[in-house]
Design an enzyme around this catalytic site. Structure first.
Site, PDB file in Angstrom:
ATOM      1  N   HIS A 115      -3.832 -31.066  33.859  1.00  0.00           N
ATOM      2  CA  HIS A 115      -4.941 -30.953  32.900  1.00  0.00           C
ATOM      3  C   HIS A 115      -4.370 -30.673  31.283  1.00  0.00           C
ATOM      4  O   HIS A 115      -4.956 -29.918  30.654  1.00  0.00           O
ATOM      5  CB  HIS A 115      -5.933 -30.212  33.222  1.00  0.00           C
ATOM      6  N   HIS A 150     -14.908 -32.180  32.466  1.00  0.00           N
ATOM      7  CA  HIS A 150     -14.750 -31.286  33.837  1.00  0.00           C
ATOM      8  C   HIS A 150     -15.941 -30.226  33.973  1.00  0.00           C
ATOM      9  O   HIS A 150     -15.785 -29.194  34.618  1.00  0.00           O
ATOM     10  CB  HIS A 150     -13.480 -30.402  33.788  1.00  0.00           C
ATOM     11  N   GLU A 184     -15.073 -36.536  37.464  1.00  0.00           N
ATOM     12  CA  GLU A 184     -14.136 -36.670  36.505  1.00  0.00           C
ATOM     13  C   GLU A 184     -13.588 -38.346  36.226  1.00  0.00           C
ATOM     14  O   GLU A 184     -12.860 -38.728  36.768  1.00  0.00           O
ATOM     15  CB  GLU A 184     -12.920 -36.148  36.507  1.00  0.00           C
TER      16      GLU A 184
END
Length: 353
Positions: free
Chosen positions: A106, A180, A318
């Site tokens: 991420h 998220h 996601e």
């Protein structure tokens, strides 16, 4: 439609944070912060019309300044995992933060939800929106190019939350941007406990299997006959403990599903519904994949209302490029060329079934 602004506190760096709440004609609402451009709440009705917040998060700014699980967060510059925390672009190697086994996850330690954004509001009869913008400078998180990013959230009278991403870089870079948010749509909303009894459907016959580091192996496998098959609605927990296509026991889901839509076409991707509250969230996107994450190791104190979120306390859809696409030649490329504009749309539709 209406937009309400209120002070939400001051960051550790002394920046004033504003909360933006968009409320539609049915009284359903969504709230966002210009700190991190996070989704702070989504308040929608159940079968009896009871309004409850259905996303995990915090009541205070200090929670979002920590926010290890990335509740409500936009994730970039490159969401999901990059193997060996590095990639090569135009013959140059770019080292990244190693924050997940041997991977970069991420974007690394400095995530997009720890940064301030400029905000601009717009309102019409049927919907309202807030656009959050910032420039990610060349070298931030280790990625090349000055990236100008705008995330626009639009809420309408049909209880649809549309997320539009717009980005352009002055140098070749890689980009995989997603949101998220953790959903729990049971009775009680975000405080309802685990989501193992919620029912999920994913419009996908194939997925990208992962290794012990949750990194894609580079293969593409069929879901048929395995615990990965969500083509028909079934309880999230009903196949945990069964095998995936590689005969590995599934203890929870953190997998990328390949969506059948054409590039640039917004199509149905997935849904979650709850048999008791009768809420349903449908997901539509133009992205090529969607990661189902069921948070099997979630333990986070200090959630909304002071509760502690536990294992399987929420699930994420996601919408994304394939994980590790920059290092997997068989996967679609996440490269964004200098001067080219990246645009993508994801819609979360909240309803009763």
């Amino acid at each position: 439609m209406g937009i309400e602004k209120e002070n939400y506190g001051v960051t550790k760096e002394g920046k004033q944070v504003t909360k933006y709440t968009l409320t539609n004609g049915q009284g359903a609402s969504v709230s966002f912060l210009d700190y991190g451009a996070v989704i702070q709440s989504i308040i929608v009705p159940d079968k009896d019309g009871k309004l409850e917040d259905v996303v995990l998060g915090y009541d205070t700014l200090s929670g979002y300044e920590s926010n290890v699980p990335s509740f409500g967060s936009p994730v970039g510059r490159c969401a999901n995992r990059i193997s060996n925390a590095c990639f090569v672009l135009n013959g140059k190697e770019y080292p990244l933060d190693n924050n997940d086994a041997t991977n970069c996850l991420h974007g690394g330690f400095l995530r997009y939800n720890y940064l301030m954004y400029d905000a601009e509001c717009a309102i019409s009869q049927d919907d309202a929106s807030v656009s959050f913008s910032r420039v990610s400078p060349d070298g931030e998180q280790g990625f090349p190019g000055n990236l100008t990013l705008t995330i626009t959230y639009t809420w309408n009278d049909a209880n649809e939350l549309m997320i539009e991403y717009n980005a352009v870089s002055d140098a070749d870079t890689i980009l995989n941007i997603t949101n998220h948010s953790y959903f729990n749509i049971g009775c009680g909303g975000q405080a309802a406990g685990d989501v193992l009894g919620a029912q999920v459907q994913i419009a996908s016959a194939k997925y990208t299997p992962i290794n012990e580091k949750r990194l894609p192996t580079g293969e593409i496998c069929d879901v048929a006959g395995t615990a990965m098959d969500f083509r028909e609605f079934h309880d999230i927990g009903s196949r945990i403990g069964e095998d995936d296509a590689n005969a590995q026991t599934v203890s929870g889901y953190d997998h990328n599903y390949i969506l059948p839509g054409n590039p640039g076409e917004i199509c149905y991707a997935a849904a979650v519904r709850d048999p008791e509250s009768r809420r349903i969230v449908e997901v539509f996107t133009d992205m090529p994949g969607v990661q189902l994450y069921t948070a099997k190791e979630l333990v986070e104190q200090g959630g909304k209302g002071g509760i502690t979120y536990g294992n399987f306390g929420g699930l994420c859809f996601e919408t994304q490029q394939y994980p590790n696409g920059i290092n997997e030649p068989k996967f679609p490329s996440p490269i964004l060329k200098a001067g080219e504009t990246f645009e993508s749309t994801t819609v979360f539709r909240f309803g009763i079934y």
